[in-house]
Design an enzyme around this catalytic site. Structure first.
Site, PDB file in Angstrom:
ATOM      1  N   TYR A  39       6.815   1.232  14.477  1.00  0.00           N
ATOM      2  CA  TYR A  39       6.414   0.581  13.228  1.00  0.00           C
ATOM      3  C   TYR A  39       7.096  -0.792  13.134  1.00  0.00           C
ATOM      4  CZ  TYR A  39       5.928  -0.290   8.203  1.00  0.00           C
ATOM      5  OH  TYR A  39       5.651  -0.859   6.981  1.00  0.00           O
ATOM      6  N   THR A  52     -11.285  -3.151  -0.194  1.00  0.00           N
ATOM      7  CA  THR A  52     -11.807  -2.552   1.027  1.00  0.00           C
ATOM      8  C   THR A  52     -10.936  -1.378   1.445  1.00  0.00           C
ATOM      9  OG1 THR A  52     -10.558  -3.885   2.631  1.00  0.00           O
ATOM     10  CG2 THR A  52     -12.559  -4.866   1.698  1.00  0.00           C
ATOM     11  N   ASP A 107     -13.009  -0.468   8.147  1.00  0.00           N
ATOM     12  CA  ASP A 107     -11.991  -0.078   9.111  1.00  0.00           C
ATOM     13  C   ASP A 107     -11.542  -1.373   9.782  1.00  0.00           C
ATOM     14  OD1 ASP A 107     -10.482   0.706  11.295  1.00  0.00           O
ATOM     15  OD2 ASP A 107     -11.853   2.301  11.915  1.00  0.00           O
ATOM     16  N   THR A 128       5.878   4.239  -3.246  1.00  0.00           N
ATOM     17  CA  THR A 128       4.445   4.147  -3.525  1.00  0.00           C
ATOM     18  C   THR A 128       3.730   5.464  -3.263  1.00  0.00           C
ATOM     19  OG1 THR A 128       3.945   3.448  -1.274  1.00  0.00           O
ATOM     20  CG2 THR A 128       4.444   1.714  -2.883  1.00  0.00           C
ATOM     21  N   ASN A 171      -3.162  -5.775   3.904  1.00  0.00           N
ATOM     22  CA  ASN A 171      -2.251  -4.688   3.586  1.00  0.00           C
ATOM     23  C   ASN A 171      -2.474  -3.405   4.380  1.00  0.00           C
ATOM     24  OD1 ASN A 171      -0.585  -2.931   1.585  1.00  0.00           O
ATOM     25  ND2 ASN A 171      -2.652  -2.068   1.457  1.00  0.00           N
ATOM     26  N   SER A 214       4.041  -7.414   5.390  1.00  0.00           N
ATOM     27  CA  SER A 214       4.918  -7.041   6.487  1.00  0.00           C
ATOM     28  C   SER A 214       5.917  -5.991   5.977  1.00  0.00           C
ATOM     29  CB  SER A 214       5.634  -8.277   7.034  1.00  0.00           C
ATOM     30  OG  SER A 214       6.456  -7.952   8.117  1.00  0.00           O
ATOM     31  N   LYS A 252       5.420  -4.716  12.996  1.00  0.00           N
ATOM     32  CA  LYS A 252       5.734  -5.697  11.962  1.00  0.00           C
ATOM     33  C   LYS A 252       6.434  -6.920  12.550  1.00  0.00           C
ATOM     34  CE  LYS A 252       3.956  -3.384   8.571  1.00  0.00           C
ATOM     35  NZ  LYS A 252       2.703  -3.859   7.927  1.00  0.00           N
TER      36      LYS A 252
END
Length: 278
Positions: free
Chosen positions: A153, A33, A58, A189, A85, A139, A157
């Site tokens: 941020y 997704t 979304d 990444t 994720n 997380s 988390k």
């Protein structure tokens, strides 16, 4: 049944894309997704619809989350692993980050993740026969300790950590639902350049971002994703999984500081018990 059936959010880039590719490469089935399905056109042409289902989603919209789970279940018959994720990052000082940026980040990283979490548990319990499944919450080491320029941020988390720990304690063991907080450190990444930058605050020194953007000193995401895939196969997975040397170091440092504070000030809590009423 051979292989697992995955439901992955934020599958366009980063860990979401790599876990999608890894699961498919191992012969598993994936409901991938993302907000822009065209970003997976290459994978869609490589894998048949019997193995890969691409869904527009979304996660901040709870109705879309429910519809995506319903479509995945109708297509594959069950969902074994949910990799929660989808998310983003805002870089900036706590004092200098505009409210709208911070609130939008919480809407995605926290409330979007909660939408997926609640729906995943519902499907694991009510629709899987036999009941059960594994919820992997992506997380961060920032959910364990706070770091400069990532305050909001870290806040998202930390909130995910607390909610997930409570959830893990709430689910009935008979439901056979496993919950893991995945706490990665710095993996290159490519996602570090896609977050939002808050306007610089004149009172704070602006850091050099070149190492973060180049990946210097970061861990290999391909190796990390193989560990995530291995995690999904454990019969009794851990509630917490720090991933990467910096994540392990962060856990050890936080545990040390908590113990030091507890030992230093434990006596302050002595004698605070409520006196029994006569």
């Amino acid at each position: 049944m051979t292989g697992k059936i995955w439901f992955i959010t934020g599958s366009s880039t980063g860990f979401g894309r790599l876990v999608t590719e890894t699961a498919l490469g191992h012969g598993d089935k994936v409901a991938a997704t993302l907000r822009k399905p065209e970003m997976l056109s290459g994978l869609s042409s490589k894998y048949s619809s019997s193995q890969l289902l691409v869904l527009k989603l979304d996660v901040t919209k709870s109705d879309e989350v429910k519809q995506a789970f319903s479509a995945a279940h109708a297509h594959f018959g069950r969902i074994d692993v949910v990799f929660n994720n989808a998310g983003s990052i805002v870089l900036g000082s706590v004092e200098g980050t505009p409210d709208v940026m911070a609130r939008n980040l919480f809407e995605l990283n926290l409330w979007g993740a909660v939408n997926v979490t609640s729906t995943a548990v519902h499907y694991f319990r009510e629709f899987n026969k036999p009941a059960g499944g594994h919820l992997i919450q992506n997380s961060s080491l920032c959910g364990i300790s706070g770091f400069p320029r990532t305050g909001f941020y870290c806040g998202t988390k930390h909130a995910m950590e607390g909610i997930t720990e409570a959830l893990a304690a709430e689910v009935d063991p008979s439901w056979n639902i496993k919950v893991t907080l995945l706490e990665p450190g710095s993996f290159y990444t490519g996602g570090h350049g896609r977050g939002d930058l808050a306007p610089p605050h004149p009172a704070y020194k602006q850091p050099d971002m070149s190492k973060m953007l180049s990946g210097e000193g970061m861990s290999d995401p391909v190796k990390g994703v193989e560990i995530i895939y291995r995690l999904a196969s454990l019969p009794n997975p851990p509630l917490h999984l720090p991933l990467g040397p910096d994540a392990v170091a962060t856990f050890n440092d936080k545990a040390k500081r908590l113990l030091e504070a507890t030992e230093a000030y434990a006596s302050w809590s002595e004698g605070l018990e409520l006196e029994p009423k006569l």
